[in-house]
Design a protein around this motif. Structure first.
Motif, PDB file in Angstrom:
ATOM      1  N   THR A   1      -0.496  -3.146  -6.766  1.00 52.65           N
ATOM      2  CA  THR A   1      -0.993  -3.369  -5.388  1.00 52.65           C
ATOM      3  C   THR A   1      -2.241  -4.356  -5.490  1.00 52.65           C
ATOM      4  OG1 THR A   1      -1.194  -0.738  -4.118  1.00 52.65           O
ATOM      5  CG2 THR A   1      -2.793  -2.317  -3.982  1.00 52.65           C
ATOM      6  N   SER A   2      -2.391  -4.529  -7.176  1.00 52.78           N
ATOM      7  CA  SER A   2      -3.223  -5.326  -7.516  1.00 52.78           C
ATOM      8  C   SER A   2      -2.591  -6.815  -7.586  1.00 52.78           C
ATOM      9  CB  SER A   2      -4.067  -5.397  -8.530  1.00 52.78           C
ATOM     10  OG  SER A   2      -3.612  -4.058  -9.407  1.00 52.78           O
TER      11      SER A   2
ATOM     12  N   TRP B   1       0.896  -1.561  -0.127  1.00 49.94           N
ATOM     13  CA  TRP B   1       0.364   0.118   0.204  1.00 49.94           C
ATOM     14  C   TRP B   1       0.971   1.051  -0.248  1.00 49.94           C
ATOM     15  CZ3 TRP B   1      -4.921  -1.767  -0.518  1.00 49.94           C
ATOM     16  CH2 TRP B   1      -5.172  -3.176  -0.285  1.00 49.94           C
TER      17      TRP B   1
ATOM     18  N   GLU C   1       1.262   6.969  -8.268  1.00 52.57           N
ATOM     19  CA  GLU C   1      -0.310   6.223  -7.641  1.00 52.57           C
ATOM     20  C   GLU C   1      -0.270   5.515  -8.940  1.00 52.57           C
ATOM     21  OE1 GLU C   1      -2.516   9.650  -4.988  1.00 52.57           O
ATOM     22  OE2 GLU C   1      -2.757   9.810  -7.115  1.00 52.57           O
TER      23      GLU C   1
ATOM     24  N   GLY D   1      -9.373  -4.335  -7.855  1.00 42.63           N
ATOM     25  CA  GLY D   1      -9.679  -3.549  -7.832  1.00 42.63           C
ATOM     26  C   GLY D   1      -8.847  -3.457  -6.625  1.00 42.63           C
ATOM     27  N   VAL D   2      -9.059  -2.782  -5.307  1.00 40.52           N
ATOM     28  CA  VAL D   2      -7.679  -3.187  -3.858  1.00 40.52           C
ATOM     29  C   VAL D   2      -8.882  -3.660  -3.251  1.00 40.52           C
ATOM     30  CG1 VAL D   2      -6.583  -0.549  -4.540  1.00 40.52           C
ATOM     31  CG2 VAL D   2      -8.752  -0.893  -2.893  1.00 40.52           C
TER      32      VAL D   2
ATOM     33  N   GLU E   1      -1.011   1.563  -8.512  1.00 36.81           N
ATOM     34  CA  GLU E   1      -1.786   0.924  -8.364  1.00 36.81           C
ATOM     35  C   GLU E   1      -1.453  -0.434  -9.205  1.00 36.81           C
ATOM     36  OE1 GLU E   1      -5.099   3.415  -9.607  1.00 36.81           O
ATOM     37  OE2 GLU E   1      -6.466   1.741 -10.913  1.00 36.81           O
ATOM     38  N   LYS E   2      -0.766  -0.294 -10.489  1.00 37.96           N
ATOM     39  CA  LYS E   2      -0.411  -2.089 -10.940  1.00 37.96           C
ATOM     40  C   LYS E   2       0.266  -2.988  -9.850  1.00 37.96           C
ATOM     41  CE  LYS E   2       2.176   0.202 -14.733  1.00 37.96           C
ATOM     42  NZ  LYS E   2       2.606  -0.007 -15.579  1.00 37.96           N
TER      43      LYS E   2
END
Ligand code: SF4
Length: 453
Positions: free
Chosen positions: A376-377, A331, A369, A440-441, A373-374
């Motif tokens: 994290t998923s 995160w 960000e 998503g997350v 995002e990539k």
């Protein structure tokens, strides 16, 4: 004065604990905490004053609540009030109440009640510099989290004085709570059936350093753990430059401490970190991340990155972007530097340059960000799908056999959640569920046992 109070809490988890303490103080005076502003005789807006957007949100919230209940008395409390107590141009507030000594709320209420009798109507301002050492303004009995989870604040203020940060200006220098108070509070939470205690401070590892320049955090954590009970601990906010590596072993050998680490690095460009008053660099932070992961393969690491700090170049940005790609945090929160009065960095740039830096910072923030995002998923997919975890159920989705909860890798308010399919799940329950996908997350899960509610 009939006694219904409505409280709107803004800002961070530390502010929430203050709100819970204020509610206890009022409850001890016979007040009732109501959930509808329209039913309140007194409205408390517990503000955040950290950066400009937070200050704006605090003032806007105040006025929108005032519109909903113009007849109630209004107290503006929290960080905005502490920071600007004596020059806050807000005549609409009946009282301005700072947050360094929460027991002084009694003084505010006394004055309000006295004014009711005399019909006097001047604005009350109470923002003591230091807390009354004897007050036990630590107790709470109403927790504003979802059922089953609570924050436990172990200290107030901060001695790091990072050059961009207004927290020491607002909350003062570090004041660690007495260990007995923390243990008593933890016992109360455990007795209340709390399943997850999130330990918070500006920097957990700084606990007790103002006493003898030594960190007493591991001792405290060990004493908390020794309280036993069916409760898990999460550690939030450890300064990377003072990270106690012995903590890694402690977590490894104490299964009721989540392998969850929130370590805000802010940046990796050396000249910026030095200007911020920090001592780390990319290699040091990367080796800390790798050390944690080598010892704790299930560890979850969160961090914070600040962009647009005075002096940041395109090369610096490339360096921190590269670091984010290498470290692959689970995160990551990203902020644009806010030029804050009374901080060391304030005079590094003028307002015009700050505007330019904010533009560049916003562009760089968007790029970080997008990359994160990539990451994290991908990490959610590769690390959690197909596994079974304990899920703390927080809320039920009405009309569906679905509930929202969190597993060890998901801190309250800041990380994704787990959507669990299953009947008769109630907030506060801890259920075993299998993770079947990522959305998503968030994680999608299905409960493994039947709960007959
Ligand atoms: S450690 Fe955190 S709270 Fe303390 S001064 Fe630095 S950024 Fe602010």
């Amino acid at each position: 004065m009939s006694k219904n109070v409505y409280l709107e809490n803004l800002g961070c988890a530390k502010n929430q604990v203050d709100a819970e303490v204020m509610l206890k103080i009022l409850k001890d005076r016979g007040w009732t905490h109501v959930q509808e502003v329209g039913k309140a005789d007194l409205v408390i807006v517990n503000t955040c004053g950290f950066i400009e957007p937070a200050r704006e949100e605090s003032v806007n919230t105040f006025f929108s609540l005032k519109d909903l209940n113009p007849h109630a008395k209004f107290i503006m409390s929290g960080c905005l009030s502490q920071r600007y107590a004596h020059n806050l141009d807000l005549p609409e507030a009946d009282a301005i109440f700072g947050n360094r000594d929460l027991s002084a709320l009694n003084k505010v209420i006394d004055e309000m009640e006295a004014e009711e009798k005399t019909g006097d109507d001047h604005q009350i301002v109470v923002a003591p510099e230091y807390p009354d050492p004897d007050d036990d303004a630590y107790k709470r009995d109403e927790i504003l989290n979802f059922t089953g989870s609570a924050f436990l604040k172990i200290s107030e203020g901060c001695n790091h004085w990072c050059s961009y940060c207004a927290i020491p200006v607002i909350r003062g220098s570090l004041r660690s709570c007495a260990k007995f108070q923390i243990l008593d509070e933890a016992k109360r939470l455990i007795a209340h059936g709390i399943k997850e205690i999130n330990i918070i401070a500006q920097d957990l590892a700084a606990y007790g350093t103002e006493w003898d320049e030594k960190s007493h955090f591991l001792e405290l954590l060990s004493d908390l753990y020794a309280l036993g009970g069916d409760v898990k601990y999460r550690l939030l906010y450890i300064h990377p430059d003072a990270f106690p590596v012995e903590l890694i072993d402690f977590v490894k050998t104490h299964e009721r401490v989540f392998p969850y680490f929130d370590i805000p690095v802010q940046h990796v460009a050396k000249h910026l970190l030095r200007s911020m008053g920090r001592t780390g660099d990319s290699a040091t932070y990367l080796s800390l991340v790798n050390k944690i992961r080598a010892s704790l393969p299930t560890a979850v690491i969160r961090t914070t990155i600040m962009l647009g700090y005075p002096g940041e170049t395109e090369e610096d940005f490339e360096e921190v972007l590269h670091f984010v790609k290498q470290a692959r945090f689970d995160w990551l929160g990203c902020f644009v530097y806010s030029r804050e009065e009374d901080t060391k960095a304030y005079d590094l740039v003028d307002e015009k340059t700050q505007k330019e830096n904010e533009k560049a910072g916003a562009r760089r923030k968007a790029a970080i960000e997008a990359e994160q995002e990539k990451i994290t998923s991908e990490r959610l997919e590769e690390r959690f799908v197909g596994n079974v975890y304990d899920v703390l159920i927080e809320e039920k989705i009405e009309g569906e056999d679905l509930s929202i909860g969190r597993i060890y890798s998901q801190a309250p308010d800041v990380d994704g959640a787990t959507v669990v399919m299953g009947r008769n799940l109630l907030p506060g329950m801890v259920v075993k569920a299998g993770i079947r996908g990522v959305n998503g997350v968030d994680l999608d899960a299905v409960v493994l046992e039947d709960y007959n509610g």
